[in-house]
Scaffold this motif. Sequence first.
Motif, PDB file in Angstrom:
ATOM      1  N   CYS A 273       0.826  -1.222   0.000  1.00  0.00           N
ATOM      2  CA  CYS A 273       0.000   0.000   0.000  1.00  0.00           C
ATOM      3  C   CYS A 273       0.855   1.265   0.000  1.00  0.00           C
ATOM      4  O   CYS A 273       0.318   2.369  -0.058  1.00  0.00           O
ATOM      5  CB  CYS A 273      -0.962  -0.010   1.180  1.00  0.00           C
ATOM      6  SG  CYS A 273      -0.116   0.125   2.753  1.00  0.00           S
ATOM      7  N   GLY A 274       2.175   1.110   0.090  1.00  0.00           N
ATOM      8  CA  GLY A 274       3.064   2.267  -0.109  1.00  0.00           C
ATOM      9  C   GLY A 274       3.720   2.822   1.140  1.00  0.00           C
ATOM     10  O   GLY A 274       4.327   3.890   1.091  1.00  0.00           O
ATOM     11  N   VAL A 275       3.648   2.082   2.251  1.00  0.00           N
ATOM     12  CA  VAL A 275       4.121   2.668   3.514  1.00  0.00           C
ATOM     13  C   VAL A 275       5.597   3.090   3.504  1.00  0.00           C
ATOM     14  O   VAL A 275       5.937   4.120   4.093  1.00  0.00           O
ATOM     15  CB  VAL A 275       3.858   1.738   4.729  1.00  0.00           C
ATOM     16  CG1 VAL A 275       2.407   1.777   5.141  1.00  0.00           C
ATOM     17  CG2 VAL A 275       4.309   0.315   4.470  1.00  0.00           C
ATOM     18  N   ILE A 276       6.453   2.317   2.842  1.00  0.00           N
ATOM     19  CA  ILE A 276       7.885   2.660   2.908  1.00  0.00           C
ATOM     20  C   ILE A 276       8.170   3.877   2.018  1.00  0.00           C
ATOM     21  O   ILE A 276       8.595   4.932   2.487  1.00  0.00           O
ATOM     22  CB  ILE A 276       8.771   1.458   2.487  1.00  0.00           C
ATOM     23  CG1 ILE A 276       8.551   0.268   3.436  1.00  0.00           C
ATOM     24  CG2 ILE A 276      10.241   1.858   2.453  1.00  0.00           C
ATOM     25  CD1 ILE A 276       9.325  -0.993   3.066  1.00  0.00           C
ATOM     26  N   GLY A 277       7.895   3.715   0.726  1.00  0.00           N
ATOM     27  CA  GLY A 277       8.243   4.778  -0.237  1.00  0.00           C
ATOM     28  C   GLY A 277       7.538   6.093   0.060  1.00  0.00           C
ATOM     29  O   GLY A 277       8.167   7.157   0.020  1.00  0.00           O
ATOM     30  N   LEU A 278       6.255   6.031   0.369  1.00  0.00           N
ATOM     31  CA  LEU A 278       5.508   7.285   0.573  1.00  0.00           C
ATOM     32  C   LEU A 278       5.908   7.964   1.890  1.00  0.00           C
ATOM     33  O   LEU A 278       5.898   9.186   1.989  1.00  0.00           O
ATOM     34  CB  LEU A 278       3.995   7.027   0.530  1.00  0.00           C
ATOM     35  CG  LEU A 278       3.467   6.492  -0.817  1.00  0.00           C
ATOM     36  CD1 LEU A 278       1.965   6.219  -0.751  1.00  0.00           C
ATOM     37  CD2 LEU A 278       3.775   7.456  -1.967  1.00  0.00           C
TER      38      LEU A 278
ATOM     39  N   LEU B  28      -3.875   0.812  -5.022  1.00  0.00           N
ATOM     40  CA  LEU B  28      -4.023   1.295  -3.653  1.00  0.00           C
ATOM     41  C   LEU B  28      -2.893   2.269  -3.294  1.00  0.00           C
ATOM     42  O   LEU B  28      -3.115   3.315  -2.670  1.00  0.00           O
ATOM     43  CB  LEU B  28      -3.996   0.070  -2.718  1.00  0.00           C
ATOM     44  CG  LEU B  28      -4.287   0.285  -1.252  1.00  0.00           C
ATOM     45  CD1 LEU B  28      -5.715   0.777  -1.035  1.00  0.00           C
ATOM     46  CD2 LEU B  28      -4.081  -1.032  -0.493  1.00  0.00           C
ATOM     47  N   ALA B  29      -1.661   1.921  -3.711  1.00  0.00           N
ATOM     48  CA  ALA B  29      -0.512   2.791  -3.440  1.00  0.00           C
ATOM     49  C   ALA B  29      -0.689   4.145  -4.154  1.00  0.00           C
ATOM     50  O   ALA B  29      -0.387   5.202  -3.587  1.00  0.00           O
ATOM     51  CB  ALA B  29       0.781   2.113  -3.880  1.00  0.00           C
ATOM     52  N   VAL B  30      -1.222   4.111  -5.384  1.00  0.00           N
ATOM     53  CA  VAL B  30      -1.470   5.366  -6.121  1.00  0.00           C
ATOM     54  C   VAL B  30      -2.497   6.200  -5.344  1.00  0.00           C
ATOM     55  O   VAL B  30      -2.320   7.409  -5.133  1.00  0.00           O
ATOM     56  CB  VAL B  30      -1.990   5.077  -7.556  1.00  0.00           C
ATOM     57  CG1 VAL B  30      -2.465   6.352  -8.236  1.00  0.00           C
ATOM     58  CG2 VAL B  30      -0.910   4.404  -8.394  1.00  0.00           C
ATOM     59  N   ASP B  31      -3.534   5.532  -4.885  1.00  0.00           N
ATOM     60  CA  ASP B  31      -4.585   6.193  -4.105  1.00  0.00           C
ATOM     61  C   ASP B  31      -3.989   6.842  -2.848  1.00  0.00           C
ATOM     62  O   ASP B  31      -4.277   7.997  -2.519  1.00  0.00           O
ATOM     63  CB  ASP B  31      -5.582   5.088  -3.703  1.00  0.00           C
ATOM     64  CG  ASP B  31      -6.965   5.630  -3.510  1.00  0.00           C
ATOM     65  OD1 ASP B  31      -7.219   6.748  -3.991  1.00  0.00           O
ATOM     66  OD2 ASP B  31      -7.781   4.950  -2.860  1.00  0.00           O
ATOM     67  N   ASN B  32      -3.109   6.103  -2.173  1.00  0.00           N
ATOM     68  CA  ASN B  32      -2.473   6.649  -0.961  1.00  0.00           C
ATOM     69  C   ASN B  32      -1.580   7.839  -1.290  1.00  0.00           C
ATOM     70  O   ASN B  32      -1.533   8.809  -0.540  1.00  0.00           O
ATOM     71  CB  ASN B  32      -1.683   5.556  -0.237  1.00  0.00           C
ATOM     72  CG  ASN B  32      -2.578   4.710   0.660  1.00  0.00           C
ATOM     73  OD1 ASN B  32      -3.521   5.233   1.272  1.00  0.00           O
ATOM     74  ND2 ASN B  32      -2.322   3.423   0.731  1.00  0.00           N
ATOM     75  N   SER B  33      -0.877   7.762  -2.430  1.00  0.00           N
ATOM     76  CA  SER B  33      -0.004   8.892  -2.788  1.00  0.00           C
ATOM     77  C   SER B  33      -0.847  10.152  -3.004  1.00  0.00           C
ATOM     78  O   SER B  33      -0.439  11.247  -2.651  1.00  0.00           O
ATOM     79  CB  SER B  33       0.832   8.574  -4.024  1.00  0.00           C
ATOM     80  OG  SER B  33       0.034   8.633  -5.196  1.00  0.00           O
ATOM     81  N   LYS B  34      -2.057   9.953  -3.549  1.00  0.00           N
ATOM     82  CA  LYS B  34      -2.918  11.118  -3.803  1.00  0.00           C
ATOM     83  C   LYS B  34      -3.432  11.693  -2.488  1.00  0.00           C
ATOM     84  O   LYS B  34      -3.352  12.887  -2.246  1.00  0.00           O
ATOM     85  CB  LYS B  34      -4.109  10.724  -4.686  1.00  0.00           C
ATOM     86  CG  LYS B  34      -3.696  10.526  -6.131  1.00  0.00           C
ATOM     87  CD  LYS B  34      -4.894  10.227  -6.992  1.00  0.00           C
ATOM     88  CE  LYS B  34      -4.434   9.849  -8.401  1.00  0.00           C
ATOM     89  NZ  LYS B  34      -5.350   8.943  -9.061  1.00  0.00           N
ATOM     90  N   HIS B  35      -3.920  10.814  -1.617  1.00  0.00           N
ATOM     91  CA  HIS B  35      -4.504  11.378  -0.403  1.00  0.00           C
ATOM     92  C   HIS B  35      -3.445  11.908   0.565  1.00  0.00           C
ATOM     93  O   HIS B  35      -3.717  12.769   1.389  1.00  0.00           O
ATOM     94  CB  HIS B  35      -5.547  10.417   0.216  1.00  0.00           C
ATOM     95  CG  HIS B  35      -5.083   9.644   1.389  1.00  0.00           C
ATOM     96  ND1 HIS B  35      -5.253  10.094   2.665  1.00  0.00           N
ATOM     97  CD2 HIS B  35      -4.463   8.450   1.486  1.00  0.00           C
ATOM     98  CE1 HIS B  35      -4.761   9.207   3.502  1.00  0.00           C
ATOM     99  NE2 HIS B  35      -4.278   8.207   2.816  1.00  0.00           N
TER     100      HIS B  35
END
Length: 291
Positions: free
Chosen positions: A132-137, A158-165
């Motif tokens: 879901c992107g926890v490390i990179g984001l 999901l990771a793209v969604d997290n980057s947006k929010h």
Amino acid sequence: MTNSNLSIALKSHQEYILLAKLAKISLNQTLINPSLAINKYGHKEFLEKLQKLRQGHPLDYLVGEVEFAGKVFKINQHSLIPREETEYLVTSIQEFFKGSQKTICSSQIISKHSTRLHLNKPDLVVDIGCGCGVIGLSLSKYFKEVLMLDISKEVLDLAVDNSKHLAVDNSSFSFKTETIKTYTQVVDNYWLIANLPYVPDSEKEKTVEFNVDYEPKSAIFAGQDGLDVYRFYLHELSKMKQLPQLAVFELHKDNIHKAQKLWNENINKDYMTEILVDQNKLPRFLICLPK
Ligand SMILES: C[S@@+](CC[C@H](N)C(=O)[O-])C[C@H]1O[C@@H](n2cnc3c(N)ncnc32)[C@H](O)[C@@H]1O
């Protein structure tokens, strides 16, 4: 504890936490007045989730989000529920960038070479198996660019969604291994951080015991010794001209020493390697730094 507005009485602290999180009301307020929280979230909707919790569904999936290193990340059944060990690592890297005297997870070699690492600020961080992107984001603000890679299309969405929010605007996403080469050959230096599946297949029968029954198996298990995916990326790296200025792998206590040996055998360029322990003092992180 019972409440007249509830057709089912709440039985545990976890059930109150579920209600508080879904209704976005503090736990204290929810404990004092659960019916207020139920009315805010919706009676029928809450009962459905409560039933699932009682059947064993993880609380985090039912809430649909987790807090990680001070930020909220959306999760779903396609993504792993981020682990405390990973948060320990990420927080330690953040501290390092903030200029703290502490080195990453008490690493001796990073301590010794920290000036070099601070001076040659990396342009790029590659997060392989990003979920879901926890490390990179979480680390995006310390790099010009973040490349997030995962084999699962659903998880990348999901990771793209997290980057947006989270308003992260320097991240790219890919499910193609070749992208690593494309990105890394045009930068001066980069870091690679990977939390890939690393659990040996023999532990598959213990999914209920370890409470991972609801999580995607492709995010957890990786062959007989748990190193199949790690081995694949070592092979990819061994073919690349530009190797990372720092590589960090989260691994299993039972295969991390073998992973260190494999790195030393497969990566030609001279690297120093070190195994670091997690917050429970278990060997967990393999650090690789060029000499
Ligand atoms: C242990 S999870 C870690 C997820 C995330 N980094 C975290 O810490 O929550 C491993 C991730 O690697 C992905 N994965 C599995 N095989 C892969 C492969 N060959 N290449 C890239 N990603 C892979 C899975 O889809 C999963 O999202």
